[in-house]
Enzyme design. Sequence first.
Site, PDB file in Angstrom:
ATOM      1  N   LYS A 149     -11.016  -3.437  11.932  1.00  0.00           N
ATOM      2  CA  LYS A 149      -9.869  -2.962  12.716  1.00  0.00           C
ATOM      3  C   LYS A 149      -9.801  -3.641  14.086  1.00  0.00           C
ATOM      4  CE  LYS A 149      -7.811  -0.345   9.791  1.00  0.00           C
ATOM      5  NZ  LYS A 149      -6.547  -0.826   9.199  1.00  0.00           N
ATOM      6  N   ASP A 161      -1.394  -7.505  -5.335  1.00  0.00           N
ATOM      7  CA  ASP A 161      -2.741  -7.565  -4.764  1.00  0.00           C
ATOM      8  C   ASP A 161      -2.578  -8.335  -3.451  1.00  0.00           C
ATOM      9  OD1 ASP A 161      -5.238  -8.265  -3.930  1.00  0.00           O
ATOM     10  OD2 ASP A 161      -5.923  -9.044  -5.856  1.00  0.00           O
ATOM     11  N   ILE A 197      -5.187  11.427   9.842  1.00  0.00           N
ATOM     12  CA  ILE A 197      -3.843  11.904   9.488  1.00  0.00           C
ATOM     13  C   ILE A 197      -3.971  13.038   8.467  1.00  0.00           C
ATOM     14  CG2 ILE A 197      -1.568  11.245   8.589  1.00  0.00           C
ATOM     15  CD1 ILE A 197      -2.378   9.823  11.256  1.00  0.00           C
ATOM     16  N   GLY A 218       0.841  -1.205   0.000  1.00  0.00           N
ATOM     17  CA  GLY A 218       0.000   0.000   0.000  1.00  0.00           C
ATOM     18  C   GLY A 218       0.872   1.249   0.000  1.00  0.00           C
ATOM     19  N   TYR A 250     -15.691  -1.054   8.649  1.00  0.00           N
ATOM     20  CA  TYR A 250     -14.294  -0.638   8.812  1.00  0.00           C
ATOM     21  C   TYR A 250     -13.839  -0.859  10.253  1.00  0.00           C
ATOM     22  CZ  TYR A 250     -10.310   2.656   8.864  1.00  0.00           C
ATOM     23  OH  TYR A 250      -9.084   3.245   9.004  1.00  0.00           O
ATOM     24  N   LEU A 289       1.585   3.416  -2.217  1.00  0.00           N
ATOM     25  CA  LEU A 289       1.213   4.618  -2.977  1.00  0.00           C
ATOM     26  C   LEU A 289       0.099   5.423  -2.293  1.00  0.00           C
ATOM     27  CD1 LEU A 289       1.252   3.168  -6.618  1.00  0.00           C
ATOM     28  CD2 LEU A 289       3.093   4.291  -5.362  1.00  0.00           C
TER      29      LEU A 289
HETATM   30  C1  AKB Z   1     -10.907   7.648   8.239  1.00  0.00           C
HETATM   31  O1  AKB Z   1     -11.352   8.772   8.409  1.00  0.00           O
HETATM   32  O2  AKB Z   1     -11.580   6.712   7.804  1.00  0.00           O
HETATM   33  C2  AKB Z   1      -9.469   7.376   8.632  1.00  0.00           C
HETATM   34  C3  AKB Z   1      -9.390   6.790   9.985  1.00  0.00           C
HETATM   35  C4  AKB Z   1      -9.557   7.647  11.166  1.00  0.00           C
HETATM   36  O3  AKB Z   1      -9.199   5.626  10.119  1.00  0.00           O
HETATM   37  N1  AKB Z   1      -8.692   8.552   8.527  1.00  0.00           N
END
Ligand code: AKB
Length: 317
Positions: free
Chosen positions: A140, A47, A166, A8, A136, A10
Site C-alpha cells: 500500500k 485477471d 469498512i 474487483g 500488505y 465482486l
Molecule cells: C484489513 O483489515 O485488512 C482491511 C484494511 C484496513 O485494509 N480492512
Amino acid sequence: MEKILVIGALGQIGSELVPALRAKHGAENVITSDNKEHKEHHFRFLDATKKADIEGIIKDEKITTIYHLAGIISKKGEQEPLLARDVNLGSLFNVLDLAREYQLRIFWPSSIAAFGKTTPKSAAQHTITEPVETFYGATKIAGELFCANYHRKFGVDVRSLRYPGIISYKQLPLGGTTDYAAWMIHDAVTKGSFDCFLREDTRLPLMYMDDCVRATIELMDADASKINIRTSYNIQGFSCSPKELEWQIKKLIPGFTATYTPDDHQDIADNWPSYVIDDDARKDWGWRPQFDIRTMTVAMIDGIRKQLESSAEKIVR
Ligand code: AKB
C-alpha cells in the site's frame, strides 16, 4: 461521458460501489470485472495481473475511468505474501501504465495498513509511514508513492483514499483484520454471541459502507484543482474498540455476549493507528462522515435483519 471499468467489482466494496456508480452514470456505462465467473450483462472476466487483458477491455469498451479495487488484504496477504505483492502492486502498475497511455482517470484504494508501528496512534496525513511489519502495508505505501509519481511525472489523474476498516452487511468482509466489526454485528443478530479475534481494547479507525461509497465518489467528482494529496487521503468514519462495539450492540440486542480470543490478527492490528486525522480530505474536497458508531450499528442490525427475512439473499461465511 464517462465510461467506467470497476476491477474487483465482486468484492465487499465493489458490490456496493457499482450500484451507486450505475445510479449516477447508467448501467451501460459501468463495466464490472473480477477474476471469478459472474453472470451479468456488463460483466467481463479479468485477471488484473495481465496488462493485455485490461487493455483489451479498455479498447473494446472505450473506458475513460477505472476504479481499481482488486487487492489481497491484510490477513490473507500475510498468508500469501507473494500473491499480495503481485496482485496489489503488479496490477496497480498495469493500471497506471494504461492510464498513461489511454489518458484514463484512476481510483485506487490504499489503507490504514500504510501506517506501521512507528506511526503515532493518532495518525496525521503526513506522518511516519514505515509498515515494515506486513507485506500488505508495504504494497500500500509503495503503491501510494507510485501513484504520486505517475501523477507528477506523467500527469496521470490518480486519486486514492486510505480506507479504514469498512463495515457492511450486504457482503461481509473476508481476509482482513478489521473484519471483526461486521462479523460481531452479524453474529449478534444471527447467534447472539461472538468470539472476537482481537483484544477488547484494540481501537481502530472504521467506517460504514455508505460513507465509504460516498467518499469514493466525492473524491472522484472533485475538481482536479482541489486534489492536493496524490499519495492517498486519510479518511475515517469513527474510531472504536471491539469492547465499545459490544456495548453499542448490547443497547439494541441486550442478550448479546462477546468473548475475546486474540489470534494472529492481533499482530497485524497492533501496527495500525487507533485514529486517523482526516483534515486534508475535509478541507480539500469537503469530506464529512455521516455515520458514527451508533448510527452504523443501527443501520447494520436493521440491514442484516431485513436481509435474513428475504429468502432471496443469504449471508454465507
Ligand atoms: C484489513 O483489515 O485488512 C482491511 C484494511 C484496513 O485494509 N480492512
